[in-house]
Design an enzyme around this catalytic site. Structure first.
Site, short mmCIF file in Angstrom:
data_model
loop_
_atom_site.label_atom_id
_atom_site.label_comp_id
_atom_site.label_asym_id
_atom_site.label_seq_id
_atom_site.Cartn_x
_atom_site.Cartn_y
_atom_site.Cartn_z
N SER A 1 10.21 11.06 10.60
CA SER A 1 9.70 9.79 11.11
C SER A 1 10.74 8.72 10.81
CB SER A 1 8.36 9.51 10.43
OG SER A 1 7.69 8.49 11.12
N VAL B 1 -0.86 3.56 5.88
CA VAL B 1 0.59 3.64 6.02
C VAL B 1 1.06 3.38 7.45
CG1 VAL B 1 0.83 5.17 4.03
CG2 VAL B 1 0.66 6.16 6.28
N GLU B 2 2.32 3.11 7.58
CA GLU B 2 2.96 2.75 8.86
C GLU B 2 2.25 1.58 9.53
OE1 GLU B 2 4.20 5.76 11.53
OE2 GLU B 2 5.21 6.91 9.99
N GLY B 3 1.91 0.57 8.73
CA GLY B 3 1.23 -0.62 9.25
C GLY B 3 -0.26 -0.47 9.05
#
Ligand code: FAD
Length: 806
Positions: free
Chosen positions: A209, A499-501
């Site tokens: 990622s 996670v990831e925003g």
């Protein structure tokens, strides 16, 4: 006089018709016709004459660009400037990054379905299929998540297997020794691995990622690529990406990690470099990383790189063994033992050549991150969410058929049917959106809004599905142990949400905030033109916008009255109406969104409860359209229709609720009241999926093997002798057979042919009375045996702790 005016008007009209096209013509042509009719009918009355004069003046002013710009556009631009959102450079970089795709159609109110249906997501190659059926299955068979949790890490042989088989190099092209997989394949691998082990999935996710490999591929120098990519592909280097710190979570650009450009010694040589100081936390793979992708704010006080002293966010690759780096401590993310922890750097010196892309990329880090975010966001967490949903669907489909209470499989109770239907419907739509978005990535898009939609709404749906599955499994879901895979999924939910925003921020600020600016057909151009004080460009955008609002109003109303019936659907058959309904709600969304933008202006950025609802509407438009595409692409199978219907009815209801909520809470209620009858001319038309539709979905999960397998086709199925899901699945066939016999016996009891009696006695009586045959008696006995086995839960000897053994 009047004749002159009318002629003048007609000339202008003809010219404008040819020149500006529909929006202008849409109001001038019918207006002129109506006024001419009125004027003639009234025999040239003064009132009608006055109206013609005013109308002609308006038509001339708006139709002659030079006049319009001076008289209207300049004033509009002056009025609009204070309404424009103020943006920092980092916000602007985030807003401008990536691409928009199908979500732009949905935002505009005019989805062009043939384009969506014609879009062909890249199929998996033979190689990718072989990997899924080979190393991925083998990996899954090597892992028992319960043992991993107890051990606090994946076993060493699993780590070696992952490296040897290049699981960490899925996005690295073959020329650098990686697997060079498509986004679709990458996503499919994560789903399968996550359906077996969340720990292994997160471990595989991170190197594939946003992080060193992706940043190197997009921005790295040739030398950096040659040096790192082959080693990353085979796990000789383990990467992590360190952006978040104690002070900078959602507002990652506020990082206080710093780098000062200076001269220093590296490996005995004096070089131009950077002295780094950082504090990071929550970094996945941080505790074992050999190379840290580090984001920090770069300062060049002595101008050694040339340019401004504050260079902004910069990304560099930092070998984890440099002096001054402290690494190795671990967080405990909800008891799921993927490696995650803090790290610190104190006066760590790196050469400027370690900046990803070289010194020329100093200060470009934020742009790089924003540009690269969409691909990973489209894949990792959506895949994890779908894995949890598929496992939940497979597990409860079997369990609700096998587990009996009150002499009835619990799946037969309407109370259980309700969550079962949600699990089936949501799993269907989640996977549809996952594969569609991965397909967009394979087609070269960096879909910023769609990726945020799938990240946030698939993880939210996972929360719903997993909670429903927990309720259905009840005690068996609560008691942890090797049999209970659902418990790990339950624990993982908050990780996916955060996670990831984190989802709350993603919903309002990215999906709607970024969506409005990137997907609206005119807003971006208006803002850019007003900011640059470009009168001509603003004129085009502003009047285009007015034309857009006028035509959206007309469309929303007509489609609202007819419930989307006037739209030519791209397909015939059972789904025809659904396309029209989504088009209708897309037009409704476009109008409500424009009213919110016009009445709130820059304030909308802070009115997150309004923008959040608009995000809900856009997201469910996207998810619903993905479900329609899935059904179409799979050849419209009858067995999937209940799942599609549930998904679409749910989506339409969510959109309606979101738009109503936005209108009810708009501060300008005058505008809301004017728009409500246009958007909902016949009131609330959509209802949540009916009990009957829910029952069909639940039955599909319980009894229709093909439908159930299609719904859960991407997950790993454990062998039939494995306690937990494996044995449960194997027992399902026996339970289904026995269910038919048990129904016969129950009917006989109800008809008074048999007296009610406990299990074995009733079975013997049924045999004696000829209600069942000896074979059927054996089928029931066999089902009882397997049922007893698969409803067991784990228990541990007193004194033996179930806590991790680390
Ligand atoms: C298990 C795990 C793994 C992670 N892995 C990594 C990694 O490998 N690398 C890395 O750099 N980071 C990583 N992170 C960090 C992760 O990206 C952050 O946790 C996330 O961005 C949120 O930051 P925070 O936890 O500090 O929450 P905060 O920023 O404190 O947010 C708290 C809440 O406020 C909300 N919020 C914040 N601002 C707004 C706003 N403007 N409007 C509305 N709501 C708002 C958020 O949505 C959230 O609900 C990881 C985190 C976890 C838990």
């Amino acid at each position: 006089m009047m004749a002159v005016l009318v002629v003048l008007l007609l000339v202008v009209l003809a010219g404008r018709l040819l020149y500006y096209g529909r929006p202008y013509a849409a109001w001038t042509v019918p207006g002129a016709a109506a006024l001419a009719w009125w004027w003639m009918r009234s025999g040239g009355s003064t009132g009608a004459g006055l109206a013609v004069v005013i109308f002609a003046a308006l038509a001339v002013v708006t139709g002659v660009p030079a006049l319009r710009r001076q008289l209207l556009t300049r004033a509009a631009m002056r009025l609009m400037r204070p309404l424009l959102p103020r943006m920092s450079d980092t916000e602007r970089a985030a807003l401008e990054a990536g691409t928009v795709w199908w979500e732009r159609d949905l935002f505009s109110g005019r989805p062009h379905w043939p384009t969506l249906l014609a879009f062909k997501p890249k199929p998996l190659s033979d190689n990718e299929r072989a990997f899924l059926g080979g190393p991925v299955d083998e990996l899954c068979s090597m892992i028992q998540e319960w043992d991993v949790v107890r051990a606090g890490d994946l076993p060493p042989e699993v780590w070696s297997f992952l490296k040897r088989n290049k699981f960490f190099g899925m996005i690295i092209p073959k020329e650098y020794g990686g697997l060079g997989f498509s986004a679709a394949a990458h996503s499919a691998v994560i789903v399968k691995v996550a359906s077996r082990s969340i720990t292994a999935a997160v471990t595989v996710m991170v190197p594939n990622s946003l992080g060193p490999a992706e940043l190197l591929l997009r921005y790295g120098t040739d030398e950096q690529k040659r040096r790192y990519l082959p080693r990353l592909a085979v796990g000789e280097e383990i990467p992590c990406f360190a952006l978040t710190g104690p002070e900078a979570g959602s507002d990652a650009a506020a990082t206080q990690s710093t780098g000062i450009v200076c001269r220093g010694k590296y490996k005995g040589e004096e070089v131009l470099g950077i002295r780094l100081n950082w504090r990071k936390r929550y970094i996945t793979l941080g505790p074992v990383a050999t190379v840290i992708g580090l984001a920090f704010r770069l300062h060049d006080p002595d101008g050694l790189l040339g340019g401004a002293p504050d260079r902004g966010i910069t990304c560099a690759l930092v070998p984890a063994d440099l002096p001054g780096i402290e690494i190795g401590a671990r967080h405990d993310p909800m008891g799921i033992p993927f490696l995650n922890g803090p790290n610190w750097g104190r006066d760590v010196f790196i050469p400027v050549g370690f900046i990803i892309g070289g010194p020329g990329m100093a200060g470009q880090g934020w742009r790089m991150l924003m540009e690269s975010l969409a691909a990973g966001r489209s894949i990792s967490l959506p895949a994890l969410a779908c894995a949890s949903a598929e496992v939940a669907a497979r597990l409860v489909g079997a369990y609700a058929m096998i587990r009996e209470q009150f002499d009835t499989p619990i799946g037969r109770f309407e109370g259980i049917e309700e969550p079962l239907a949600r699990i089936g419907g949501l799993t269907y739509v989640m996977n549809a959106a996952r594969t569609l978005t991965a397909g967009a990535v394979d087609a070269g898009e960096h879909p910023v809004v769609a990726s945020a939609i799938v990240k946030a709404y698939l993880t939210e749906s996972m929360r719903r599905v997993v909670n429903d599955a927990m309720d259905i499994r009840a005690g068996a879901a609560i008691c942890r142990g090797p049999r209970n895979i659902l418990a790990h999924m339950y624990q993982a939910v908050p990780v996916g949400i955060t996670v990831e925003g984190a989802n709350i921020l993603t919903r309002s600020m990215i999906i709607y905030g970024q969506g409005a600016i990137r997907c609206h057909p005119f807003l971006h151009d208006e803002i850019a033109a007003a900011t640059a004080q470009n009168l001509e460009a603003f004129d085009q955008a502003f009047f285009g916008h007015i034309g857009h609002v006028a035509s959206t109003m007309a469309r929303a109303f007509v489609l609202g009255v007819t419930d989307g019936r006037l739209i030519g659907a791209p397909v015939d058959g059972k789904t025809r109406r659904m396309y029209g309904q989504f088009t209708r709600m897309s037009a409704a969304f476009a109008l409500v969104s424009d009213v919110a933008l016009a009445t709130l202006g820059a304030q909308l950025k802070r009115r997150e409860k309004i923008s959040g609802r608009l995000a809900d509407a856009l997201a469910w438009l996207y998810l619903g359209s993905a479900a329609l595409k899935r059904f179409h692409d799979e050849g419209s199978p009858d067995s999937s229709f209940p799942f599609l219907r549930f998904a679409c009815e749910h989506a339409l209801y969510e959109i309606q609720t979101a738009l109503e909520g936005a209108l009810d809470n708009l501060p300008n209620q005058l505008a809301a009241s004017a728009v409500r009858p246009i958007v909902f001319p016949t009131g609330r038309r959509y209802r949540p999926p009916s009990d009957a539709v829910g029952a069909q979905v639940a039955r599909g999960l319980l009894e229709d093997r093909a439908a159930r397998e299609n719904l859960t086709q991407d997950m790993y199925m454990p062998p039939p002798d494995e306690p937990g899901l494996g044995r449960l699945e194997a027992a399902l066939g026996d339970a289904v057979q026995a269910f038919r016999v048990e129904t016969k016996i129950r009917d006989a009891v109800r008809a008074g042919l048999l007296d009610k009696a406990p299990g074995d006695i009733l079975l013997a009586a049924a045999l004696a009375a000829g209600v069942i045959t000896p074979e059927e008696q054996e089928q029931v006995r066999q089902a009882e045996r397997v049922r007893d086995e698969v409803i067991q839960v784990d228990a541990f000897p007193a004194g033996e702790s179930t806590a991790p053994v680390r």
